[in-house]
Design a protein around this motif. Structure first.
Motif, PDB file in Angstrom:
ATOM      1  N   VAL A 195       0.622  -1.015  -0.028  1.00  0.00           N
ATOM      2  CA  VAL A 195       0.154   0.090  -0.019  1.00  0.00           C
ATOM      3  C   VAL A 195       0.940   1.322  -0.139  1.00  0.00           C
ATOM      4  O   VAL A 195       0.593   2.112  -0.753  1.00  0.00           O
ATOM      5  N   ASP A 196       1.889   1.214   0.883  1.00  0.00           N
ATOM      6  CA  ASP A 196       2.885   2.373   0.955  1.00  0.00           C
ATOM      7  C   ASP A 196       4.135   1.832   1.193  1.00  0.00           C
ATOM      8  O   ASP A 196       4.638   0.771   1.407  1.00  0.00           O
ATOM      9  N   GLU A 197       5.110   2.932   1.319  1.00  0.00           N
ATOM     10  CA  GLU A 197       6.731   2.485   1.502  1.00  0.00           C
ATOM     11  C   GLU A 197       6.779   1.913   2.895  1.00  0.00           C
ATOM     12  O   GLU A 197       7.788   0.823   2.820  1.00  0.00           O
ATOM     13  N   ARG A 198       5.980   1.919   3.713  1.00  0.00           N
ATOM     14  CA  ARG A 198       6.235   1.160   5.267  1.00  0.00           C
ATOM     15  C   ARG A 198       6.045  -0.229   5.086  1.00  0.00           C
ATOM     16  O   ARG A 198       6.421  -1.436   5.365  1.00  0.00           O
ATOM     17  N   GLU A 199       4.850  -0.729   4.108  1.00  0.00           N
ATOM     18  CA  GLU A 199       4.852  -1.886   3.821  1.00  0.00           C
ATOM     19  C   GLU A 199       5.625  -2.592   2.675  1.00  0.00           C
ATOM     20  O   GLU A 199       6.044  -3.847   2.728  1.00  0.00           O
ATOM     21  N   LEU A 239       8.614  -2.078   3.015  1.00  0.00           N
ATOM     22  CA  LEU A 239       9.870  -2.498   4.055  1.00  0.00           C
ATOM     23  C   LEU A 239       9.614  -3.723   4.923  1.00  0.00           C
ATOM     24  O   LEU A 239      10.008  -4.668   5.025  1.00  0.00           O
ATOM     25  N   SER A 257      -1.155   4.741   4.315  1.00  0.00           N
ATOM     26  CA  SER A 257      -2.041   3.958   5.166  1.00  0.00           C
ATOM     27  C   SER A 257      -2.046   4.926   6.451  1.00  0.00           C
ATOM     28  O   SER A 257      -1.069   5.457   6.887  1.00  0.00           O
ATOM     29  N   GLN A 276      -1.985   3.415   9.264  1.00  0.00           N
ATOM     30  CA  GLN A 276      -1.041   2.895  10.268  1.00  0.00           C
ATOM     31  C   GLN A 276       0.290   3.467   9.963  1.00  0.00           C
ATOM     32  O   GLN A 276       1.171   3.653  10.897  1.00  0.00           O
ATOM     33  N   THR A 277       0.633   3.960   8.782  1.00  0.00           N
ATOM     34  CA  THR A 277       2.067   4.626   8.512  1.00  0.00           C
ATOM     35  C   THR A 277       1.968   5.838   9.423  1.00  0.00           C
ATOM     36  O   THR A 277       3.136   6.218   9.991  1.00  0.00           O
ATOM     37  N   SER A 318       2.795   5.070  12.995  1.00  0.00           N
ATOM     38  CA  SER A 318       4.042   4.909  13.086  1.00  0.00           C
ATOM     39  C   SER A 318       5.036   5.801  13.013  1.00  0.00           C
ATOM     40  O   SER A 318       5.978   6.096  13.946  1.00  0.00           O
ATOM     41  N   TYR A 338       8.614   4.604  12.868  1.00  0.00           N
ATOM     42  CA  TYR A 338       8.891   4.726  11.512  1.00  0.00           C
ATOM     43  C   TYR A 338       9.428   5.942  11.060  1.00  0.00           C
ATOM     44  O   TYR A 338       9.049   7.007  11.163  1.00  0.00           O
ATOM     45  N   VAL A 339      10.739   5.999  10.328  1.00  0.00           N
ATOM     46  CA  VAL A 339      11.125   7.127   9.700  1.00  0.00           C
ATOM     47  C   VAL A 339      10.791   7.201   8.248  1.00  0.00           C
ATOM     48  O   VAL A 339      11.203   6.420   7.523  1.00  0.00           O
ATOM     49  N   PRO A 340      10.110   8.181   8.007  1.00  0.00           N
ATOM     50  CA  PRO A 340       9.649   8.247   6.325  1.00  0.00           C
ATOM     51  C   PRO A 340      10.791   8.547   5.254  1.00  0.00           C
ATOM     52  O   PRO A 340      11.885   9.074   5.717  1.00  0.00           O
ATOM     53  N   SER A 341      10.576   8.141   4.297  1.00  0.00           N
ATOM     54  CA  SER A 341      11.303   8.588   2.981  1.00  0.00           C
ATOM     55  C   SER A 341      11.398  10.243   2.908  1.00  0.00           C
ATOM     56  O   SER A 341      10.619  10.756   3.212  1.00  0.00           O
ATOM     57  N   LEU A 392       8.220  11.209   1.329  1.00  0.00           N
ATOM     58  CA  LEU A 392       7.020  11.263   2.082  1.00  0.00           C
ATOM     59  C   LEU A 392       7.187  12.367   3.333  1.00  0.00           C
ATOM     60  O   LEU A 392       6.167  13.342   3.411  1.00  0.00           O
TER      61      LEU A 392
END
Lengths: 120, 67
Positions: A58-62, A64, B30, B32-33, B36, B42-45, B48
């Protein structure tokens, strides 16, 4: 994961079928039933492979998470095969499919990394 | 010596009166991101981070700092 419950259900069914196909109690699985379970295992594993190949994050975290899951699956799979190779080696009855699988896994990783390095 | 990244995404989001879902939709990730990121898990790119700073109309340095 786009279909987490479906993928989990397929995985659980595949694991249960894999246990059945080994005929753990050596009495519950007549040959026709074992053949049927083999077909079911093949279908379920094919569906699992299809899920892996068509998986979209779905996104960059997924992305990873998918990477970490792939690395864990690869490393544990390779470790299990290595253990199998050692056990079979000590008993002088090495199954060639174990050797072939290890070779395919190693080559696939190297080839894909090499291809990605050239392409990007 | 390991660096950690701190962020003020939660504060900016509260200031703008946005929900996590709204922010997630605006930057294309999402919920959830966003959770996080706000928790610091979580460290975004860079992409982002830039998208977040664009939504909040601030600089990336205002949102993220290294400690």
């Amino acid at each position: 994961m786009r279909h987490p419950y479906l993928q989990s259900a397929v995985t659980i069914l595949a694991l249960a079928s894999l246990i059945l196909v080994t005929d753990p109690f050596m009495s519950i699985m007549p040959t026709p039933a074992q053949m049927a379970v083999l077909v079911i295992v093949s279908v379920l594993l094919s569906v699992s492979i299809a899920f892996i190949l068509t998986e979209q994050a779905v996104d960059e975290r997924e992305v990873l998470h998918r990477l970490e899951a792939s690395r864990a699956g690869y490393a544990l799979g390779l470790a299990t095969l290595m253990f199998a190779l050692l056990i079979q080696g000590f008993s002088h009855s090495i199954d060639m499919w174990v050797v072939i699988t290890i070779a395919v896994m190693l080559l696939a990783k190297v080839v894909v990394r090499f291809y990605d390095t050239l392409r990007k | 010596m390991s660096n950690t990244v701190r962020n003020t995404v939660y504060e900016y989001r509260q200031e703008k009166g946005m929900t996590q879902e709204e922010l997630a939709q605006k930057v294309g990730v999402s919920r959830q991101t966003i959770i996080s990121i706000e928790k610091g898990n979580y460290v975004p790119s860079v992409l982002l981070a830039l998208q977040l700073s664009k939504v909040f109309r601030c600089s990336v340095n205002d949102l993220f700092t290294i400690s």
